[in-house]
Design an enzyme around this catalytic site. Structure first.
Site, PDB file in Angstrom:
ATOM      1  N   TYR A 178      18.726 -32.494 -41.801  1.00 37.44           N
ATOM      2  CA  TYR A 178      17.967 -32.801 -40.573  1.00 37.44           C
ATOM      3  C   TYR A 178      16.964 -33.933 -40.859  1.00 37.44           C
ATOM      4  O   TYR A 178      16.622 -34.723 -39.969  1.00 37.44           O
ATOM      5  CB  TYR A 178      17.262 -31.542 -40.047  1.00 37.44           C
ATOM      6  N   LYS A 229      10.177 -34.549 -35.424  1.00 36.92           N
ATOM      7  CA  LYS A 229       9.827 -33.389 -34.591  1.00 36.92           C
ATOM      8  C   LYS A 229       8.435 -32.856 -34.950  1.00 36.92           C
ATOM      9  O   LYS A 229       7.728 -32.335 -34.085  1.00 36.92           O
ATOM     10  CB  LYS A 229      10.881 -32.281 -34.730  1.00 36.92           C
TER      11      LYS A 229
HETATM   12  P1  NAP Z   1      22.122 -35.006 -26.037  1.00 36.17           P
HETATM   13  O1  NAP Z   1      22.878 -34.375 -24.937  1.00 36.17           O
HETATM   14  O2  NAP Z   1      22.841 -35.968 -26.915  1.00 36.17           O
HETATM   15  O3  NAP Z   1      20.784 -35.640 -25.453  1.00 36.17           O
HETATM   16  C1  NAP Z   1      20.020 -36.618 -26.139  1.00 36.17           C
HETATM   17  C2  NAP Z   1      19.602 -37.629 -25.126  1.00 36.17           C
HETATM   18  O4  NAP Z   1      18.703 -38.616 -25.673  1.00 36.17           O
HETATM   19  C3  NAP Z   1      20.789 -38.392 -24.566  1.00 36.17           C
HETATM   20  O5  NAP Z   1      20.776 -38.318 -23.170  1.00 36.17           O
HETATM   21  C4  NAP Z   1      20.517 -39.816 -25.047  1.00 36.17           C
HETATM   22  O6  NAP Z   1      21.030 -40.791 -24.170  1.00 36.17           O
HETATM   23  C5  NAP Z   1      19.009 -39.822 -25.029  1.00 36.17           C
HETATM   24  N1  NAP Z   1      18.471 -41.026 -25.648  1.00 36.17           N
HETATM   25  C6  NAP Z   1      18.647 -41.486 -26.918  1.00 36.17           C
HETATM   26  N2  NAP Z   1      18.018 -42.670 -27.083  1.00 36.17           N
HETATM   27  C7  NAP Z   1      17.433 -42.963 -25.887  1.00 36.17           C
HETATM   28  C8  NAP Z   1      16.639 -44.036 -25.397  1.00 36.17           C
HETATM   29  N3  NAP Z   1      16.312 -45.070 -26.181  1.00 36.17           N
HETATM   30  N4  NAP Z   1      16.209 -44.019 -24.119  1.00 36.17           N
HETATM   31  C9  NAP Z   1      16.535 -42.995 -23.306  1.00 36.17           C
HETATM   32  N5  NAP Z   1      17.288 -41.949 -23.690  1.00 36.17           N
HETATM   33  C10 NAP Z   1      17.735 -41.934 -24.971  1.00 36.17           C
HETATM   34  O7  NAP Z   1      21.573 -33.876 -27.038  1.00 36.17           O
HETATM   35  P2  NAP Z   1      20.598 -32.625 -26.836  1.00 36.17           P
HETATM   36  O8  NAP Z   1      20.886 -31.728 -27.972  1.00 36.17           O
HETATM   37  O9  NAP Z   1      20.665 -32.103 -25.465  1.00 36.17           O
HETATM   38  O10 NAP Z   1      19.165 -33.273 -27.116  1.00 36.17           O
HETATM   39  C11 NAP Z   1      18.057 -33.159 -26.235  1.00 36.17           C
HETATM   40  C12 NAP Z   1      16.799 -32.859 -27.037  1.00 36.17           C
HETATM   41  O11 NAP Z   1      16.901 -31.533 -27.563  1.00 36.17           O
HETATM   42  C13 NAP Z   1      16.586 -33.781 -28.230  1.00 36.17           C
HETATM   43  O12 NAP Z   1      15.206 -34.070 -28.343  1.00 36.17           O
HETATM   44  C14 NAP Z   1      17.028 -32.901 -29.390  1.00 36.17           C
HETATM   45  O13 NAP Z   1      16.426 -33.292 -30.602  1.00 36.17           O
HETATM   46  C15 NAP Z   1      16.518 -31.567 -28.908  1.00 36.17           C
HETATM   47  N6  NAP Z   1      17.047 -30.400 -29.602  1.00 36.17           N
HETATM   48  C16 NAP Z   1      18.385 -30.232 -29.714  1.00 36.17           C
HETATM   49  C17 NAP Z   1      18.862 -29.117 -30.397  1.00 36.17           C
HETATM   50  C18 NAP Z   1      20.340 -28.916 -30.587  1.00 36.17           C
HETATM   51  O14 NAP Z   1      20.730 -28.195 -31.492  1.00 36.17           O
HETATM   52  N7  NAP Z   1      21.168 -29.498 -29.755  1.00 36.17           N
HETATM   53  C19 NAP Z   1      17.977 -28.175 -30.950  1.00 36.17           C
HETATM   54  C20 NAP Z   1      16.621 -28.376 -30.798  1.00 36.17           C
HETATM   55  C21 NAP Z   1      16.158 -29.493 -30.133  1.00 36.17           C
HETATM   56  P3  NAP Z   1      22.391 -41.545 -24.599  1.00 36.17           P
HETATM   57  O15 NAP Z   1      23.479 -40.540 -24.647  1.00 36.17           O
HETATM   58  O16 NAP Z   1      22.503 -42.518 -23.494  1.00 36.17           O
HETATM   59  O17 NAP Z   1      22.114 -42.192 -25.920  1.00 36.17           O
END
Ligand code: NAP
Length: 256
Positions: free
Chosen positions: A156, A163
């Site tokens: 990670y 984070k």
């Molecule tokens: P996700 O569907 O891939 O979402 C991540 C988003 O960030 C995408 O919509 C991506 O857009 C966007 N992004 C990246 N660079 C950007 C920029 N410069 N400007 C605007 N948007 C941007 O994955 P997710 O897991 O749902 O992630 C959402 C949040 O949850 C993140 O902060 C992640 O770290 C957090 N989280 C995830 C998990 C897990 O296991 N999945 C656990 C804990 C926390 P594009 O697709 O257009 O790049």
């Protein structure tokens, strides 16, 4: 009447139907919120537009959080369209794939700054834009974090460091905006297979490990995150701010 009836919420970070932002957006709409969505760059406009249709959302706006001008434009548009704002969802992170494997110490200056910019600074930038629109309305801001901020999770790496900065930002922002009645919180979500999660090496091993060790003996679902997100954006959580709330089937309480 829905928990979010009459409330206007900006939801960022929607990539596809697996995105945690989508799960939160679905719960918000189910509870009668009006939402606006953002997309990053023209290439993703259609994809997010299709998701917006399923959510019956009219307002779909461009915003690459790495660009100050796009952030400014986003809030100018929201002020013009809505006049005010009740909720902000920040569900955005990015790191180079090469920085999500091997030793953390290999991270380059560029990779470090990029992850910090998109994953941590962007929440402060969006919060600063949203706060003036929330004044007098008891607004609520929400971001998404992960346990890798607190403990070492193999691979990670820079995302864990990012984070940790994001979680500290939640506390400082809660202190900044609390006197105006605006709350700032984070959900620390357990691992869940989304587009960006796939970038973390050996992610499937994390899922297997958590399901075996967490008190609830399962992984979280996106609905678990969606409903808690909706709660934190609603007035039912009016006394909660500066909080990092774990939605992880209890995994974080285990010592072994
Ligand atoms: P996700 O569907 O891939 O979402 C991540 C988003 O960030 C995408 O919509 C991506 O857009 C966007 N992004 C990246 N660079 C950007 C920029 N410069 N400007 C605007 N948007 C941007 O994955 P997710 O897991 O749902 O992630 C959402 C949040 O949850 C993140 O902060 C992640 O770290 C957090 N989280 C995830 C998990 C897990 O296991 N999945 C656990 C804990 C926390 P594009 O697709 O257009 O790049």
């Amino acid at each position: 009447m829905g928990w979010m009836s009459g409330k206007k919420v900006l939801v960022t970070g929607l990539a596809n139907e697996r995105s945690l932002a989508f799960a939160i957006a679905q719960q918000l709409v189910a509870e009668e919120a009006t939402i606006a969505l953002t997309y990053q760059g023209e290439a993703l406009k259609d994809r997010v537009g299709k998701l917006a249709e399923t959510l019956e959302t009219r307002l779909v706006l461009p915003c690459d959080v790495g660009q100050d001008a796009e952030v400014d434009q986003l809030f100018a548009t929201l002020r013009r369209e809505w006049g005010g704002l009740d909720g902000l969802v920040h569900a955005i992170a990015f790191a180079e794939k090469s920085d999500l494997e091997g030793p953390y110490s290999n991270v380059s200056r560029r990779g470090f700054l990029l992850a910090m910019d998109i994953g941590a600074y962007s929440f402060t930038a969006l919060a600063r834009g949203a706060a003036p629109l929330m004044e007098g309305r008891g607004g609520s801001m929400l971001t998404l974090t992960y346990f890798g901020a607190e403990k070492v999770i193999p691979n990670y790496n820079i995302m864990g460091v990012t984070k940790a900065a994001l979680e500290a930002s939640v506390r400082y922002l809660a202190n900044d905006f609390g006197p105006a009645g605006i709350r700032v919180n984070a959900i620390s979500a357990g691992p869940i297979k989304t587009l960006s999660a796939r970038g973390v090496r050996d992610f499937n091993d994390m899922l297997t490990h958590v399901a075996g060790k967490a008190p609830l003996r399962r992984n979280i679902t996106s609905e678990d995150v969606g409903s808690t997100g909706m709660f934190l954006l609603s007035d039912r959580s009016a006394g909660i701010t500066g909080e990092i709330l774990h939605v992880d089937c209890g995994y974080n309480i285990m010592g072994m």
